[in-house]
Design a protein around this motif. Structure first.
Motif, PDB file in Angstrom:
ATOM      1  N   GLY A 199     -27.787 -15.884   9.968  1.00  0.00           N
ATOM      2  CA  GLY A 199     -27.608 -17.488   9.915  1.00  0.00           C
ATOM      3  C   GLY A 199     -26.175 -18.117  10.043  1.00  0.00           C
ATOM      4  N   ARG A 200     -25.473 -17.254  10.898  1.00  0.00           N
ATOM      5  CA  ARG A 200     -23.965 -17.978  11.244  1.00  0.00           C
ATOM      6  C   ARG A 200     -23.774 -17.998  12.665  1.00  0.00           C
ATOM      7  N   LEU A 201     -24.794 -17.892  13.562  1.00  0.00           N
ATOM      8  CA  LEU A 201     -24.709 -17.896  14.978  1.00  0.00           C
ATOM      9  C   LEU A 201     -25.442 -19.255  15.381  1.00  0.00           C
ATOM     10  N   ASN A 202     -24.764 -20.070  16.185  1.00  0.00           N
ATOM     11  CA  ASN A 202     -25.518 -21.325  16.547  1.00  0.00           C
ATOM     12  C   ASN A 202     -25.754 -21.243  18.022  1.00  0.00           C
ATOM     13  N   VAL A 203     -26.978 -20.422  18.326  1.00  0.00           N
ATOM     14  CA  VAL A 203     -27.201 -20.352  19.711  1.00  0.00           C
ATOM     15  C   VAL A 203     -27.406 -21.443  20.566  1.00  0.00           C
ATOM     16  N   GLU A 204     -27.727 -22.549  20.249  1.00  0.00           N
ATOM     17  CA  GLU A 204     -27.606 -23.749  21.211  1.00  0.00           C
ATOM     18  C   GLU A 204     -26.340 -24.281  21.559  1.00  0.00           C
ATOM     19  N   GLU A 205     -25.455 -24.297  20.521  1.00  0.00           N
ATOM     20  CA  GLU A 205     -24.050 -24.929  20.760  1.00  0.00           C
ATOM     21  C   GLU A 205     -22.994 -23.661  21.252  1.00  0.00           C
TER      22      GLU A 205
ATOM     23  N   MET B 227     -15.030 -16.174  12.987  1.00  0.00           N
ATOM     24  CA  MET B 227     -14.160 -17.100  12.868  1.00  0.00           C
ATOM     25  C   MET B 227     -13.358 -17.538  14.067  1.00  0.00           C
ATOM     26  N   ALA B 228     -13.096 -16.484  14.961  1.00  0.00           N
ATOM     27  CA  ALA B 228     -12.392 -16.960  16.199  1.00  0.00           C
ATOM     28  C   ALA B 228     -13.375 -17.647  17.160  1.00  0.00           C
ATOM     29  N   LEU B 229     -14.835 -17.393  16.848  1.00  0.00           N
ATOM     30  CA  LEU B 229     -15.635 -18.206  17.759  1.00  0.00           C
ATOM     31  C   LEU B 229     -15.844 -19.649  17.143  1.00  0.00           C
ATOM     32  N   TYR B 230     -15.690 -19.768  15.704  1.00  0.00           N
ATOM     33  CA  TYR B 230     -15.861 -20.988  15.103  1.00  0.00           C
ATOM     34  C   TYR B 230     -14.574 -21.893  15.403  1.00  0.00           C
ATOM     35  N   LEU B 231     -13.396 -21.236  15.257  1.00  0.00           N
ATOM     36  CA  LEU B 231     -11.804 -22.020  15.410  1.00  0.00           C
ATOM     37  C   LEU B 231     -11.878 -22.044  16.786  1.00  0.00           C
ATOM     38  N   GLY B 232     -12.274 -21.268  17.750  1.00  0.00           N
ATOM     39  CA  GLY B 232     -11.929 -21.216  19.078  1.00  0.00           C
ATOM     40  C   GLY B 232     -12.911 -22.435  19.706  1.00  0.00           C
ATOM     41  N   ARG B 233     -14.078 -22.683  19.223  1.00  0.00           N
ATOM     42  CA  ARG B 233     -14.980 -23.947  19.783  1.00  0.00           C
ATOM     43  C   ARG B 233     -14.487 -25.242  19.272  1.00  0.00           C
ATOM     44  N   GLN B 234     -13.769 -25.299  18.039  1.00  0.00           N
ATOM     45  CA  GLN B 234     -12.895 -26.375  17.703  1.00  0.00           C
ATOM     46  C   GLN B 234     -11.881 -26.650  18.323  1.00  0.00           C
ATOM     47  N   ARG B 235     -11.082 -25.836  18.982  1.00  0.00           N
ATOM     48  CA  ARG B 235      -9.778 -25.719  19.673  1.00  0.00           C
ATOM     49  C   ARG B 235     -10.017 -25.631  20.984  1.00  0.00           C
ATOM     50  N   GLY B 236     -10.903 -25.930  21.811  1.00  0.00           N
ATOM     51  CA  GLY B 236     -10.923 -26.077  23.341  1.00  0.00           C
ATOM     52  C   GLY B 236     -11.627 -24.760  24.136  1.00  0.00           C
TER      53      GLY B 236
ATOM     54  N   THR C  41     -21.586 -21.595  19.222  1.00  0.00           N
ATOM     55  CA  THR C  41     -20.750 -21.534  17.979  1.00  0.00           C
ATOM     56  C   THR C  41     -20.983 -20.708  17.172  1.00  0.00           C
ATOM     57  N   ALA C  42     -20.197 -20.774  16.069  1.00  0.00           N
ATOM     58  CA  ALA C  42     -20.529 -20.170  14.539  1.00  0.00           C
ATOM     59  C   ALA C  42     -20.850 -21.351  13.524  1.00  0.00           C
ATOM     60  N   LYS C  43     -21.662 -20.907  12.780  1.00  0.00           N
ATOM     61  CA  LYS C  43     -21.650 -21.965  11.528  1.00  0.00           C
ATOM     62  C   LYS C  43     -21.352 -21.164  10.320  1.00  0.00           C
ATOM     63  N   LEU C  44     -20.200 -21.350   9.638  1.00  0.00           N
ATOM     64  CA  LEU C  44     -19.821 -21.021   8.572  1.00  0.00           C
ATOM     65  C   LEU C  44     -19.526 -21.851   7.515  1.00  0.00           C
ATOM     66  N   GLY C  45     -20.803 -21.700   6.546  1.00  0.00           N
ATOM     67  CA  GLY C  45     -21.213 -22.823   5.650  1.00  0.00           C
ATOM     68  C   GLY C  45     -19.984 -22.706   4.614  1.00  0.00           C
ATOM     69  N   GLY C  46     -19.396 -21.646   4.209  1.00  0.00           N
ATOM     70  CA  GLY C  46     -18.669 -21.565   3.092  1.00  0.00           C
ATOM     71  C   GLY C  46     -17.113 -22.309   3.435  1.00  0.00           C
ATOM     72  N   LEU C  47     -17.102 -22.768   4.835  1.00  0.00           N
ATOM     73  CA  LEU C  47     -15.928 -23.353   5.121  1.00  0.00           C
ATOM     74  C   LEU C  47     -16.007 -24.783   5.544  1.00  0.00           C
ATOM     75  N   GLU C  48     -17.562 -25.326   5.431  1.00  0.00           N
ATOM     76  CA  GLU C  48     -17.839 -26.752   5.810  1.00  0.00           C
ATOM     77  C   GLU C  48     -17.006 -27.792   4.809  1.00  0.00           C
ATOM     78  N   MET C  49     -16.872 -27.474   3.559  1.00  0.00           N
ATOM     79  CA  MET C  49     -16.241 -28.410   2.527  1.00  0.00           C
ATOM     80  C   MET C  49     -14.659 -28.651   2.953  1.00  0.00           C
ATOM     81  N   VAL C  50     -14.280 -27.712   3.678  1.00  0.00           N
ATOM     82  CA  VAL C  50     -12.759 -27.993   4.222  1.00  0.00           C
ATOM     83  C   VAL C  50     -12.662 -28.028   5.592  1.00  0.00           C
TER      84      VAL C  50
END
Ligand code: F6R
Length: 604
Positions: A265-271, A411-420, A273-282
């Motif tokens: 449930g943590r891979l977003n194959v369309e975008e 996390m590298a994927l999630y933060l990487g996609r946020q950062r370029g 990127t990763a979906k890390l629900g536990g980090l969403e609130m921050v």
């Protein structure tokens, strides 16, 4: 570190207590003991099987407490085994943790004429409780705990009040299990699964009075607390060997499933990127973080080191990795632009926990990467990622480590996609992650081959592990595994460091395990191997499938599949875990319970 189990209900307690101890044995195995109301206490030095051999068949009582010990104060003997009793011999206590001011308390009690039979801090605690006892065990325990400095998870019973068990927590875990046949207490929810999945986690400073059909939680100051029960997701099967010779082997063979569960449930194959629900609130805060501190102990620390390479390379975020036991005492400065990420399988490691407090006091965002749901660190951080590796029973961490590396890749994927990171690169990583379980399965097919190599090297006294960049911390982790389960002296160095000193040790009796995947430092690693060979040291290489050059420089080669560079360390660590395991087995050692160790290090 030390396992506590208790039961109060309608069934015979002794079989439940024994079974609970068996599940918790990984927390300590120096000595064990049980107390059952109406029967009394039985203790034995050594593993649970020694206790079992001493137990009469017909113990009738329906309430009792039990303990398996990892020695802190006093040798692992029957005398020092828990439960310990007060002066009257009617109050019995099991304890996990350390009472720091026990000497001072002991002196105070000695003045009152109280004498001691063991060297343990636990005996001091139960004698203190006894000294306050006036017919109300809960109150006496509260009074004693107010005088105590240190850590404890404890369970205490009085023969005058057989209808209750008092439990308390400060730093060492205690969880209540609410079952049909009564209520249970344990250091770890895994020991409750056979009876119930409905649990209540005690928080630090809380004390509970547990009876066969109810429980009441207050603080040690006496304030009432309302606690909600939770359902544990783990299955009872997960804490069984299921036909494997050892838990360690079973847990390594779970690697494909563990990777799958960490990714679920943590891979977003369309975008891409990763979906890390536990980090969403921050999420907004994370976007503006300029530095990340990663903190852990042992294998979790080495996972953090791999995480550093992943995050710096793919998410362009500067990372510092620290040992929990150092970070907590280190000079740090308030830093609202930093986040601190705490990596812990158990979520209970004392030094890592203390570091959470420290980061909070420095105004950092605190994040957790934890396997045990509901554990202390999971509850204390602002947000986090659960590993979903399932319960890890073998003392040496294997599957949790693999899950930690997988979570770092996410996390590298999630933060990487946020950062370029481009979408195309993100999609590449998603694809590689999707096939990772299959790749791990392919590694496991080499188990017999790895066992053969391990057998050949099992008689050496020393070992050196080397690797570079992403694989330098993998070398450290590989060496740690070998030390833990085979007691072979194993060192690890970044390949480039050998010639700065450690190469002096190498000779024909000091083999080197080189992690040498085909990456941008491959040629450098080959040069290191040549240097090692020139000193006659035997070489085992962990290399990429299809590498034709490697067999010319190595005595033995273990091949691993080539994957995306971000994921290569995840694939590399599994053969090293298997290698250590087979060396330990070849030496006839108890690989699940290495000497002097215990899982979940709740002492500092
Ligand atoms: C090694 C091992 C330990 C743990 C360390 C931290 O095989 O298991 O080094 O990694 O004690 O434990 P956690 O992850 O529970 O904080």
């Amino acid at each position: 570190m030390c396992g506590i189990f208790g039961y109060i209900g309608t069934e015979k307690a002794a079989p439940f207590l024994l079974e609970g101890l068996r599940t918790l044995e990984y927390r300590g195995y120096d000595s064990a003991g049980i107390f059952v109301h109406g029967h009394g206490v039985i203790k034995a030095a050594g593993p649970i099987s020694s206790l079992e051999a001493k137990l009469p068949k017909d113990i009738q009582g329906t309430a009792g407490i039990a303990h398996t010990r990892w020695a802190t104060h006093g040798a692992p003997s029957e005398k020092n085994a828990h439960p310990h009793h007060d002066m009257s011999g009617r109050i019995w206590l099991v304890h996990n943790g350390i009472i720091e001011n026990y000497r001072e308390l002991k002196e105070g009690l000695a003045v009152q004429g109280i004498t001691f039979y063991s060297e343990t801090d636990t005996e001091v605690l139960v004698k203190l409780i006894g000294s306050f006892y006036k017919g109300d065990l809960l109150e006496a325990t509260r009074l004693a705990l107010r005088a105590v400095r240190g850590t404890y998870g404890l369970a205490v019973v009085s023969e005058h009040e057989p209808n209750k068990i008092i439990v308390a927590r400060m730093g060492s875990p205690i969880v209540l299990g609410l079952g049909k046949e009564g209520n249970f207490i344990a250091s770890d929810p895994s020991a409750l699964l056979v009876h119930t999945k409905r649990v209540v986690y005690l928080d630090d400073g809380e004390i509970a009075s547990v009876s066969k059909d109810s429980f009441e939680v207050t603080t040690i100051r006496g304030e009432k607390k309302t606690k909600k029960s939770e359902i544990v997701e783990w299955e009872h099967e997960a804490v069984q060997k299921n036909g494997f010779a050892h838990f360690m082997l079973k847990e390594m063979f779970e690697a494909p499933e563990v990777v799958l569960n960490t990714l679920r449930g943590r891979l977003n194959v369309e975008e891409g990127t990763a979906k890390l629900g536990g980090l969403e609130m921050v999420e907004e805060r994370i976007k503006h973080i300029q530095r990340l501190h990663i903190i852990g102990c042992g294998s979790a620390y080495y996972a953090g080191e791999v995480g550093r390479y992943m995050l710096e390379e793919y998410a362009h975020i500067p990372v510092e990795v620290e040992l929990g036991s150092e970070y907590r005492y280190k000079k740090t400065y308030p830093d609202k632009k930093a986040a601190a990420l705490f990596v812990s399988q158990s979520g209970e490691t004392a030094d890592t926990r203390a570091s959470v407090e420290k980061a909070k006091s420095m105004q950092m965002l605190t994040l957790g990467m934890v396997n045990v749901v509901g554990s202390a660190i999971a509850r204390e951080v602002d947000a986090g990622i659960y590993n979903h590796a399932g319960p890890e029973v073998a003392v040496a961490s294997t599957k949790a480590y693999i899950s930690q590396l997988t979570a770092f890749a996410l996390m590298a994927l999630y933060l990487g996609r946020q950062r370029g990171m481009s979408k195309a690169e993100g999609l590449d990583i998603v694809k590689a992650l999707q096939s990772l379980p299959e790749t791990m399965r392919a590694v496991l097919k080499k188990n017999d081959e790895i066992a053969k190599v391990a057998k050949k090297y099992a008689q050496y006294r020393d070992f050196m592990y080397i690797g570079r960049t992403f694989h330098s911390p993998i070398a450290y982790e590989g060496a740690l595994k070998l030390k833990e389960v085979s007691y072979i002296h194993a060192e690890a160095y970044a390949g480039g460091e050998l010639k700065h000193g450690p190469i002096a040790m190498l000779d024909k009796d000091f083999p080197v395990l080189a992690i040498v995947p085909q990456n941008d430092v491959y040629e450098k690693m080959i040069s290191n191997i040549e240097e090692v060979r020139a000193r006659l040291a035997p070489v085992v290489a962990l290399a990429t499938e299809g590498d034709l050059q490697i067999s010319a420089v190595a005595d033995d080669v273990i091949y691993m599949p080539k994957v995306h560079p971000l994921l290569q360390p995840i694939v590399a660590v599994l053969p090293l875990q298997l290698f250590a395991y087979h060396v330990g087995v070849a030496k006839g050692l108890n690989v699940d319970r290495p000497r002097n160790l215990a899982k979940s290090v709740t002492v500092e």
